[in-house]
Design a protein around this motif. Structure first.
Motif, mmCIF file in Angstrom:
data_model
loop_
_atom_site.group_PDB
_atom_site.id
_atom_site.type_symbol
_atom_site.label_atom_id
_atom_site.label_comp_id
_atom_site.label_asym_id
_atom_site.label_seq_id
_atom_site.Cartn_x
_atom_site.Cartn_y
_atom_site.Cartn_z
ATOM 1 N N MET A 1 0.891 -37.998 -26.105
ATOM 2 C CA MET A 1 -0.308 -38.299 -26.633
ATOM 3 C C MET A 1 -0.536 -36.874 -27.263
ATOM 4 O O MET A 1 -0.682 -35.947 -26.733
ATOM 5 C CB MET A 1 -1.192 -38.902 -25.631
ATOM 6 N N TYR A 2 -1.452 -37.086 -28.686
ATOM 7 C CA TYR A 2 -1.828 -35.961 -29.124
ATOM 8 C C TYR A 2 -3.459 -36.138 -29.465
ATOM 9 O O TYR A 2 -3.689 -37.278 -29.583
ATOM 10 C CB TYR A 2 -1.070 -35.916 -30.499
ATOM 11 N N LEU A 3 -3.910 -35.056 -29.576
ATOM 12 C CA LEU A 3 -5.499 -35.157 -29.855
ATOM 13 C C LEU A 3 -5.469 -34.466 -31.380
ATOM 14 O O LEU A 3 -5.292 -33.193 -31.300
ATOM 15 C CB LEU A 3 -6.466 -34.136 -28.970
ATOM 16 N N VAL A 4 -5.821 -34.907 -32.349
ATOM 17 C CA VAL A 4 -6.064 -34.368 -33.573
ATOM 18 C C VAL A 4 -7.563 -34.112 -34.046
ATOM 19 O O VAL A 4 -8.118 -35.125 -33.688
ATOM 20 C CB VAL A 4 -5.461 -35.135 -34.737
ATOM 21 N N HIS A 5 -8.019 -33.025 -34.378
ATOM 22 C CA HIS A 5 -9.299 -32.924 -34.721
ATOM 23 C C HIS A 5 -9.382 -33.074 -36.240
ATOM 24 O O HIS A 5 -8.707 -32.340 -36.883
ATOM 25 C CB HIS A 5 -9.879 -31.517 -34.490
ATOM 26 N N VAL A 6 -10.200 -34.210 -36.648
ATOM 27 C CA VAL A 6 -10.490 -34.148 -38.151
ATOM 28 C C VAL A 6 -11.893 -33.954 -38.426
ATOM 29 O O VAL A 6 -13.046 -34.499 -38.009
ATOM 30 C CB VAL A 6 -10.207 -35.701 -38.528
ATOM 31 N N ALA A 7 -11.877 -32.866 -39.259
ATOM 32 C CA ALA A 7 -13.228 -32.303 -39.671
ATOM 33 C C ALA A 7 -13.870 -33.008 -40.886
ATOM 34 O O ALA A 7 -12.882 -33.239 -41.738
ATOM 35 C CB ALA A 7 -13.131 -30.616 -40.162
ATOM 36 N N PRO B 1 -22.421 -41.890 -39.494
ATOM 37 C CA PRO B 1 -22.896 -43.190 -39.093
ATOM 38 C C PRO B 1 -22.660 -43.296 -37.792
ATOM 39 O O PRO B 1 -21.466 -42.901 -36.828
ATOM 40 C CB PRO B 1 -21.809 -44.205 -39.918
ATOM 41 N N ALA B 2 -23.350 -44.103 -37.133
ATOM 42 C CA ALA B 2 -23.147 -44.151 -35.536
ATOM 43 C C ALA B 2 -22.216 -45.060 -35.205
ATOM 44 O O ALA B 2 -21.486 -44.809 -34.353
ATOM 45 C CB ALA B 2 -24.427 -45.110 -35.080
ATOM 46 N N GLU B 3 -21.525 -46.059 -36.153
ATOM 47 C CA GLU B 3 -20.194 -46.858 -35.923
ATOM 48 C C GLU B 3 -18.993 -46.155 -36.649
ATOM 49 O O GLU B 3 -18.134 -46.894 -36.742
ATOM 50 C CB GLU B 3 -20.335 -48.015 -36.622
ATOM 51 N N ILE B 4 -19.063 -44.846 -36.756
ATOM 52 C CA ILE B 4 -17.879 -44.195 -37.305
ATOM 53 C C ILE B 4 -16.619 -44.282 -36.514
ATOM 54 O O ILE B 4 -15.716 -44.610 -37.042
ATOM 55 C CB ILE B 4 -17.986 -42.366 -37.364
ATOM 56 N N ARG B 5 -16.719 -44.584 -35.356
ATOM 57 C CA ARG B 5 -15.622 -44.672 -34.236
ATOM 58 C C ARG B 5 -14.935 -46.162 -34.877
ATOM 59 O O ARG B 5 -13.780 -46.228 -35.147
ATOM 60 C CB ARG B 5 -15.973 -44.808 -33.025
ATOM 61 N N VAL C 1 -16.466 -38.772 -30.998
ATOM 62 C CA VAL C 1 -17.135 -38.237 -31.815
ATOM 63 C C VAL C 1 -17.781 -36.777 -31.537
ATOM 64 O O VAL C 1 -18.648 -36.930 -30.566
ATOM 65 C CB VAL C 1 -18.252 -39.361 -32.665
ATOM 66 N N HIS C 2 -17.968 -35.787 -32.379
ATOM 67 C CA HIS C 2 -18.701 -34.666 -32.157
ATOM 68 C C HIS C 2 -19.494 -34.423 -33.340
ATOM 69 O O HIS C 2 -19.153 -33.392 -34.257
ATOM 70 C CB HIS C 2 -17.688 -33.413 -31.875
ATOM 71 N N PRO C 3 -20.707 -34.825 -33.694
ATOM 72 C CA PRO C 3 -21.222 -34.767 -34.601
ATOM 73 C C PRO C 3 -22.134 -33.382 -35.085
ATOM 74 O O PRO C 3 -22.503 -33.015 -35.959
ATOM 75 C CB PRO C 3 -22.485 -35.689 -34.601
ATOM 76 N N ARG C 4 -22.402 -32.550 -33.871
ATOM 77 C CA ARG C 4 -22.810 -31.476 -34.027
ATOM 78 C C ARG C 4 -21.702 -30.130 -33.998
ATOM 79 O O ARG C 4 -22.253 -29.067 -34.139
ATOM 80 C CB ARG C 4 -23.962 -31.060 -32.785
ATOM 81 N N ALA C 5 -20.581 -30.512 -34.057
ATOM 82 C CA ALA C 5 -19.218 -29.317 -34.348
ATOM 83 C C ALA C 5 -19.963 -28.710 -35.435
ATOM 84 O O ALA C 5 -20.467 -29.069 -36.417
ATOM 85 C CB ALA C 5 -18.150 -29.982 -34.322
ATOM 86 N N ARG C 6 -19.514 -27.407 -35.412
ATOM 87 C CA ARG C 6 -19.608 -26.447 -36.503
ATOM 88 C C ARG C 6 -18.341 -25.851 -37.149
ATOM 89 O O ARG C 6 -17.599 -25.563 -36.305
ATOM 90 C CB ARG C 6 -20.605 -25.249 -36.328
ATOM 91 N N VAL D 1 -16.763 -33.300 -36.189
ATOM 92 C CA VAL D 1 -15.352 -33.328 -35.935
ATOM 93 C C VAL D 1 -15.187 -34.839 -35.348
ATOM 94 O O VAL D 1 -15.711 -35.133 -34.425
ATOM 95 C CB VAL D 1 -14.678 -32.398 -35.083
ATOM 96 N N LEU D 2 -14.107 -35.624 -35.716
ATOM 97 C CA LEU D 2 -13.628 -36.843 -34.902
ATOM 98 C C LEU D 2 -12.312 -36.312 -34.020
ATOM 99 O O LEU D 2 -11.472 -35.819 -34.674
ATOM 100 C CB LEU D 2 -13.206 -37.770 -35.781
ATOM 101 N N GLY D 3 -12.285 -36.501 -32.804
ATOM 102 C CA GLY D 3 -11.257 -36.418 -31.978
ATOM 103 C C GLY D 3 -10.537 -37.383 -31.894
ATOM 104 O O GLY D 3 -10.801 -38.468 -31.067
ATOM 105 N N VAL D 4 -9.317 -37.377 -32.519
ATOM 106 C CA VAL D 4 -8.648 -38.777 -32.738
ATOM 107 C C VAL D 4 -7.295 -38.424 -31.769
ATOM 108 O O VAL D 4 -6.425 -37.690 -31.792
ATOM 109 C CB VAL D 4 -7.934 -39.012 -34.171
ATOM 110 N N TYR D 5 -7.465 -39.491 -30.795
ATOM 111 C CA TYR D 5 -5.987 -39.391 -29.554
ATOM 112 C C TYR D 5 -5.317 -40.505 -30.170
ATOM 113 O O TYR D 5 -5.430 -42.006 -30.364
ATOM 114 C CB TYR D 5 -6.845 -39.941 -28.439
ATOM 115 N N LEU D 6 -3.823 -40.095 -30.315
ATOM 116 C CA LEU D 6 -2.911 -40.967 -30.781
ATOM 117 C C LEU D 6 -1.512 -40.865 -30.182
ATOM 118 O O LEU D 6 -1.450 -39.492 -29.603
ATOM 119 C CB LEU D 6 -2.988 -41.006 -32.341
ATOM 120 N N LEU D 7 -0.570 -41.923 -30.128
ATOM 121 C CA LEU D 7 0.678 -41.666 -29.899
ATOM 122 C C LEU D 7 1.376 -41.153 -31.034
ATOM 123 O O LEU D 7 1.331 -41.913 -32.221
ATOM 124 C CB LEU D 7 1.182 -42.764 -29.034
ATOM 125 N N ALA D 8 2.640 -40.263 -31.088
ATOM 126 C CA ALA D 8 3.273 -40.076 -32.042
ATOM 127 C C ALA D 8 4.483 -39.300 -31.455
ATOM 128 O O ALA D 8 4.426 -38.670 -30.380
ATOM 129 C CB ALA D 8 2.647 -39.061 -32.945
#
Length: 96
Positions: free
Chosen positions: A1-7, A18-22, A40-45, A49-56
């Protein structure tokens, strides 16, 4: 499993993700992208950032799939119309 940070770059300083971003991203993810969870990390600077956990099978594949799913949400969802995707990367960790 990977964690990808999407800024995500906000259109205006006062705009919040949006509250429903996930749910917006998950509902547009394709089965082959194998997304398991999004945090979801709405206050990241400097950008939220969205922390997307996925299999690859490979790191590059993980980054590509996370980016594609998020770009699809940006294109399809009126709530995200003026948001931009800044980058999608597996974070580097300093492990002693």
């Amino acid at each position: 499993m990977y964690l990808v940070h999407v800024a995500m770059r906000r259109p205006r300083r006062t705009t919040e993700l949006p509250a429903e971003i996930r749910e917006l991203v998950l509902s547009r993810a394709l089965p082959r992208e194998r997304i398991e969870h999004i945090s979801v990390h709405p206050r990241a600077r400097p950008h939220p950032v969205l922390g997307v956990y996925l299999l690859a099978d490979r790191l590059e594949e993980a980054e590509e799939h996370a980016e594609r799913a998020c770009r699809r949400a940006l294109e399809d969802c009126p709530q995200l119309a003026r948001w931009d995707l800044v980058g999608a990367q597996v974070p580097l960790l300093d492990v002693p």
